[in-house]
Design an enzyme around this catalytic site. Structure first.
Site, PDB file in Angstrom:
ATOM      1  N   TYR A 154      42.612  32.100  -3.541  1.00 27.30           N
ATOM      2  CA  TYR A 154      41.280  31.530  -3.271  1.00 27.30           C
ATOM      3  C   TYR A 154      40.958  30.445  -4.305  1.00 27.30           C
ATOM      4  O   TYR A 154      40.540  29.344  -3.946  1.00 27.30           O
ATOM      5  CB  TYR A 154      40.252  32.658  -3.328  1.00 27.30           C
TER       6      TYR A 154
HETATM    7  P1  NAP Z   1      30.000  33.735   4.605  1.00 22.48           P
HETATM    8  O1  NAP Z   1      28.695  34.434   4.469  1.00 22.48           O
HETATM    9  O2  NAP Z   1      31.233  34.538   4.835  1.00 22.48           O
HETATM   10  O3  NAP Z   1      29.856  32.640   5.777  1.00 22.48           O
HETATM   11  C1  NAP Z   1      30.961  31.853   6.076  1.00 22.48           C
HETATM   12  C2  NAP Z   1      30.584  30.791   7.096  1.00 22.48           C
HETATM   13  O4  NAP Z   1      31.761  29.970   7.284  1.00 22.48           O
HETATM   14  C3  NAP Z   1      30.216  31.342   8.450  1.00 22.48           C
HETATM   15  O5  NAP Z   1      29.208  30.538   9.008  1.00 22.48           O
HETATM   16  C4  NAP Z   1      31.511  31.214   9.249  1.00 22.48           C
HETATM   17  O6  NAP Z   1      31.314  31.025  10.645  1.00 22.48           O
HETATM   18  C5  NAP Z   1      32.061  29.923   8.664  1.00 22.48           C
HETATM   19  N1  NAP Z   1      33.494  29.772   8.863  1.00 22.48           N
HETATM   20  C6  NAP Z   1      34.496  30.601   8.499  1.00 22.48           C
HETATM   21  N2  NAP Z   1      35.681  30.096   8.891  1.00 22.48           N
HETATM   22  C7  NAP Z   1      35.408  28.928   9.516  1.00 22.48           C
HETATM   23  C8  NAP Z   1      36.201  27.949  10.152  1.00 22.48           C
HETATM   24  N3  NAP Z   1      37.529  28.064  10.247  1.00 22.48           N
HETATM   25  N4  NAP Z   1      35.586  26.870  10.714  1.00 22.48           N
HETATM   26  C9  NAP Z   1      34.235  26.753  10.663  1.00 22.48           C
HETATM   27  N5  NAP Z   1      33.430  27.642  10.065  1.00 22.48           N
HETATM   28  C10 NAP Z   1      34.017  28.722   9.507  1.00 22.48           C
HETATM   29  O7  NAP Z   1      30.306  32.841   3.328  1.00 22.48           O
HETATM   30  P2  NAP Z   1      29.338  32.280   2.144  1.00 22.48           P
HETATM   31  O8  NAP Z   1      29.294  33.292   1.074  1.00 22.48           O
HETATM   32  O9  NAP Z   1      28.067  31.777   2.726  1.00 22.48           O
HETATM   33  O10 NAP Z   1      30.227  31.077   1.582  1.00 22.48           O
HETATM   34  C11 NAP Z   1      29.968  29.712   1.846  1.00 22.48           C
HETATM   35  C12 NAP Z   1      30.810  28.864   0.903  1.00 22.48           C
HETATM   36  O11 NAP Z   1      30.459  29.158  -0.447  1.00 22.48           O
HETATM   37  C13 NAP Z   1      32.322  29.106   1.021  1.00 22.48           C
HETATM   38  O12 NAP Z   1      32.996  27.875   0.910  1.00 22.48           O
HETATM   39  C14 NAP Z   1      32.629  29.980  -0.182  1.00 22.48           C
HETATM   40  O13 NAP Z   1      33.963  29.847  -0.618  1.00 22.48           O
HETATM   41  C15 NAP Z   1      31.636  29.430  -1.188  1.00 22.48           C
HETATM   42  N6  NAP Z   1      31.310  30.369  -2.268  1.00 22.48           N
HETATM   43  C16 NAP Z   1      30.703  31.564  -1.984  1.00 22.48           C
HETATM   44  C17 NAP Z   1      30.410  32.427  -3.029  1.00 22.48           C
HETATM   45  C18 NAP Z   1      29.769  33.779  -2.789  1.00 22.48           C
HETATM   46  O14 NAP Z   1      29.754  34.597  -3.726  1.00 22.48           O
HETATM   47  N7  NAP Z   1      29.228  34.054  -1.609  1.00 22.48           N
HETATM   48  C19 NAP Z   1      30.729  32.075  -4.357  1.00 22.48           C
HETATM   49  C20 NAP Z   1      31.356  30.848  -4.591  1.00 22.48           C
HETATM   50  C21 NAP Z   1      31.632  30.011  -3.531  1.00 22.48           C
HETATM   51  P3  NAP Z   1      31.288  32.292  11.684  1.00 22.48           P
HETATM   52  O15 NAP Z   1      29.961  32.965  11.451  1.00 22.48           O
HETATM   53  O16 NAP Z   1      31.384  31.690  13.034  1.00 22.48           O
HETATM   54  O17 NAP Z   1      32.449  33.151  11.301  1.00 22.48           O
END
Ligand code: NAP
Length: 246
Positions: A154
């Site tokens: 990751y």
């Molecule tokens: P999340 O709650 O798992 O939501 C992920 C989103 O991405 C969902 O809307 C999902 O769509 C979409 N997605 C997944 N695969 C996709 C694809 N192939 N094409 C288009 N959309 C796709 O994640 P999150 O925590 O909000 O994370 C958002 C970003 O922040 C990510 O880049 C993650 O790496 C980064 N981040 C998160 C954290 C954390 O602690 N949460 C920390 C650091 C960075 P569906 O609903 O249709 O599946």
């Protein structure tokens, strides 16, 4: 031809989590929103319905960002339905923690396919189709700086995002398009909670001196800043948003 001249933001992965909060915030900032999702149509339509109910303009568009044809179709839909594209937020991403030695080819390919090629696909499309003066926000992670066991693949995928982002900012010279990256610490979403014990979650929440997990709104406010005029001199940077963890 769409007569509405308000700016348009594509937010990838906006059906839930951080992306849904960004869609809400940018709509409040005056953007018309393209709510991209991969498979959860119901959740994406709920985000759109909430935006419509509060007087905002938004459409939901399914596109797997790891697929170049889907990404072209995403931009096609934005141009066809809303007439322009001014902001791209590359929020879509996946995380599955796993020691490197136990990581399967499939997990490696899926992580790099979505986090790295997904970002590449949308950046390449944006180079041709974003209006001059536009803004791009990419997504990395604070765990890249923390060197946490289990996060090798990751973190490697997000290191690639940071590298592309910084170079791309320079390649857009002359277009007045700014490209920045947000690197959140742990944020209370499904991506973070999935597969963690309560003890691990509490441990992460204690890490920052501000002593809590991040909330999607914390990150949405930063994205709002990075696409606003207020951050007009910030370009090619990584903003680590983690309450002081790293
Ligand atoms: P999340 O709650 O798992 O939501 C992920 C989103 O991405 C969902 O809307 C999902 O769509 C979409 N997605 C997944 N695969 C996709 C694809 N192939 N094409 C288009 N959309 C796709 O994640 P999150 O925590 O909000 O994370 C958002 C970003 O922040 C990510 O880049 C993650 O790496 C980064 N981040 C998160 C954290 C954390 O602690 N949460 C920390 C650091 C960075 P569906 O609903 O249709 O599946």
């Amino acid at each position: 031809m769409n007569q509405d001249t308000r700016p348009v933001a594509i937010v990838t992965g906006a059906s839930r989590g951080i992306g849904a909060a960004i869609a809400q915030r940018l709509a409040e900032d005056g953007y018309r929103i393209v709510v991209n999702y991969a498979s959860n149509e119901g959740e994406a339509q709920r985000v759109v319905a909430t935006l419509h109910a509060t007087g905002h303009s938004a459409i939901a568009v399914r596109a797997d960002v790891s697929k170049p044809d889907d990404v072209r179709a995403l931009f096609d839909a934005a141009e066809r339905e809303l007439g322009r594209v001014d902001v791209l937020v590359n929020n879509a991403g996946v995380l599955k923690t796993m020691p490197l030695a136990e990581t399967s080819d499939e997990l490696f390919e899926n992580t790099f396919g979505i986090n790295v090629q997904g970002t590449f696909n949308t950046l390449r499309e944006a180079a041709r189709r974003l209006n001059d003066g536009g803004r791009i926000v990419n997504f990395s992670t604070t765990v890249l700086a923390m060197k946490l066991p289990g996060y090798a693949i990751y973190s490697a995928s997000k290191a690639a995002v940071e590298a592309m982002s910084a170079v791309f900012a320079k390649e857009l010279r002359g277009r007045q398009i700014r490209v920045n990256t947000v690197a959140p610490g742990p944020v209370a979403t499904e991506l973070f909670f999935s597969g963690k014990t309560q003890e691990q979650i509490t441990g992460f929440a204690r890490m920052p001196p501000l002593e809590r997990l991040g909330e999607p709104g914390d990150i949405a406010r930063i994205v709002s800043f990075l696409v606003s005029e207020e951050s007009g001199w910030v370009n090619g940077q990584v903003l680590r948003a983690n309450g002081g963890t790293a």
